[in-house]
Design an enzyme around this catalytic site. Structure first.
Site, mmCIF file in Angstrom:
data_model
loop_
_atom_site.group_PDB
_atom_site.id
_atom_site.type_symbol
_atom_site.label_atom_id
_atom_site.label_comp_id
_atom_site.label_asym_id
_atom_site.label_seq_id
_atom_site.Cartn_x
_atom_site.Cartn_y
_atom_site.Cartn_z
ATOM 1 C CD GLU A 72 130.259 57.347 -110.241
ATOM 2 O OE1 GLU A 72 130.878 58.293 -109.707
ATOM 3 O OE2 GLU A 72 129.162 57.487 -110.808
ATOM 4 C CD GLU B 143 128.498 52.862 -110.095
ATOM 5 O OE1 GLU B 143 128.551 51.628 -110.155
ATOM 6 O OE2 GLU B 143 129.474 53.570 -109.807
ATOM 7 C CG ASN C 222 138.429 52.962 -102.848
ATOM 8 O OD1 ASN C 222 137.973 52.228 -103.723
ATOM 9 N ND2 ASN C 222 138.066 54.216 -102.731
ATOM 10 C CB CYS D 244 136.092 58.458 -104.897
ATOM 11 S SG CYS D 244 134.745 57.344 -104.666
#
Ligand code: ADP
Length: 484
Positions: free
Chosen positions: A250, A463, A152, A284
């Site tokens: 993640e 991150e 994505n 997300c």
């Protein structure tokens, strides 16, 4: 454009050992095959990991300034190819061209940002109990890092993992999604053109299930950074733990925006829709629930429906607001959730189907869909849909809204629309999410700030930003004394 691409291993473009390839299909038009890409096997993975292990000592031994220079050069190459690389990204992922360009520019910024981090202090001087002892800490590389990424954000996610990994002296095997390999090849081309030493950055294309075990368990690998589904993430984490690897995950989200009566209505409507439907809801951090105070529920929902009905669906190179979802399988899964929500008793307010007119019939589109009268226990309010579907829930007050917001297994992002400082502060304290925003959409991150979720959304690591260093380095404590 070529008909066929190869893996990038040890500084060379190499065919997969078993000679198997898979097509990369444009989700806006299933008749458009972009090219064939390797469907690598465990043998290719071993070769990529070995190349990264061989390149590690020399790369780790370079001054961090020199490593930063390579990142800067790669950023310059990427900038010089921005339009072409963004167009390829749009073609394989389906998002709009402006979004694809924005994401590519983010890749450039990330490379430059982490190049800058190569000049930051990398340890502390600590007062020793002994007056003659020089006691200090130093960050050292982890080693070979496997990076497994989803489709994505095919440029942002690989670069937000690879740039810090490389900056801090690690070597990398990137396994991009089999649904977006072209952009990963383009990233490798940028590093190649920047003169990165052979084996420092490797790209292994194909289905994760064929190479995942080697990437997570090889004795040559030390770190595993993964973004993707909960199921795959948990599976990889258990392998990583069993083999003593450092890992970060993640995973998903079920992000909510809370709307209070004192919001700026236009802003709340516009940003809720942006969070829900840009990139066809395939982020997300997408807004998949909006929790609306009862006093503004009818007004807000009427405005939301009106605006949603104006949103255009179409290919990324048109003026459409949202493009296709990634695959026929994804479209069918989203449509199943839409059916399920209706079966559960939610009210379909608009959308709910796949467009079939003209060119749209050849792509994997879903019309932007709103559900009203959703209650917190419904599956449409609990599970990640990953498509252009927004569930609307009603709350009695902020307290109730926060209970609903926090009542899911995920905790990635959350937002609040309100002009009240008190409400903003209560929300910022109590929303159980890694990214909380007041008067902003749930999606959207800045590369210099930490990114990551709470609860089931991540492995409690972060991150990007300065904190990226925590995963990609380990701390060595050094004590030096006089010889006599
Ligand atoms: P998504 O639904 O977002 O595609 P996945 O978790 O299936 O999520 O995919 C994310 C990444 O994980 C992709 O690069 C995919 O190829 C990879 N992957 C999928 N299954 C495995 C596995 N068993 N081992 C390693 N990687 C995997």
């Amino acid at each position: 454009m070529r008909d066929r691409y190869e893996n990038f291993i040890d500084g060379k473009w190499v065919a997969p050992i078993k000679g198997e390839y898979i097509p990369n299909i444009n989700p806006a038009n299933h008749n458009d095959t972009i090219a064939q890409f390797p469907n690598s096997t465990a043998e290719d993975a071993v070769s990529a990991v070995s190349a990264a292990a061989k390149a590690l000592p020399a790369w780790a031994a370079l001054s961090s300034h020199v490593r930063g220079e390579y990142l800067r050069k790669a950023a310059d190459v990427l900038a010089s190819r921005l339009d072409e690389i963004a167009t390829g990204l749009m073609r394989e992922e389906g998002k709009s061209l402006p979004e694809a360009k924005g994401e590519t520019m983010r890749g450039i910024t990330l490379l430059r940002y982490f190049a800058g981090q190569c000049m930051l202090p990398d340890g502390d001087v600590i007062p020793s109990a002994s007056a003659s002892t020089f006691l200090y800490t130093k960050r050292v590389p982890l080693g070979v890092c496997s990076l497994i990424t989803p489709w994505n954000f095919p440029i942002a996610i690989p670069i937000w993992k690879a740039a810090p990994a490389l900056a801090f002296g690690n070597t990398v095997v990137l396994k991009p999604s089999e649904l977006s390999p072209l952009t990963a090849i383009h990233i490798a081309e940028c590093f190649e053109a920047a003169g990165l030493p052979a084996g420092v950055f490797n790209v292994l294309c194909g289905e994760g299930v064929r190479v995942g075990e080697v990437l997570a368990t090889s004795p040559d690998v030390t770190g595993l950074s993964f973004t993707g589904s909960v199921r795959t993430g948990k599976h990889l984490a258990s392998q990583a733990v069993a083999h003593g690897k450092k890992y970060q995950l993640e995973l998903g989200g079920k992000n909510a925006a809370i709307v209070l009566p004192d919001c700026n209505l236009d802003q709340a409507v516009t940003l809720t829709l942006q969070g829900a439907f840009k990139s066809a809801g395939e982020k997300c951090t997408a807004t998949s629930r909006v929790i609306v105070h009862k006093d503004i529920y009818d007004t807000f929902v009427t405005a939301l429906v009106q605006k949603t009905l104006t949103l255009k669906v179409g290919a990324g190179d048109t003026d459409a607001y949202l493009g296709p979802v990634i695959s026929a399988q994804s479209r069918d899964r989203v449509l199943r959730y839409i059916q399920l929500a209706q079966d559960e008793g939610a009210t379909l307010l608009c959308g709910g189907d796949a467009p079939t007119e003209g060119n749209l019939a050849n792509g994997f589109y879903v019309n932007p869909t709103l559900f009203g009268n959703v209650t917190p226990e419904m599956r449409i309010a609990q599970e990640e849909v990953f498509g252009p579907v927004l569930a609307i829930l009603r709350a009695e007050d902020l307290e109730d809204a926060l209970t609903i917001l926090n009542g899911v297994e995920f905790g990635l992002s959350a937002s609040l629309f309100s002009k009240s400082l008190d409400s903003a502060m209560v929300f910022a304290d109590r929303a159980n999410a890694g990214l909380v925003r007041v008067n902003g959409e749930t999606a959207g991150v800045e590369p210099q700030a930490p990114f990551g979720g709470m609860k089931g959304s991540s492995s409690y690591s972060r991150e990007q930003g300065l904190i990226a260093r925590d995963f990609f380095t380990q701390v060595k404590t050094v004590s030096i004394d006089r010889a006599g």
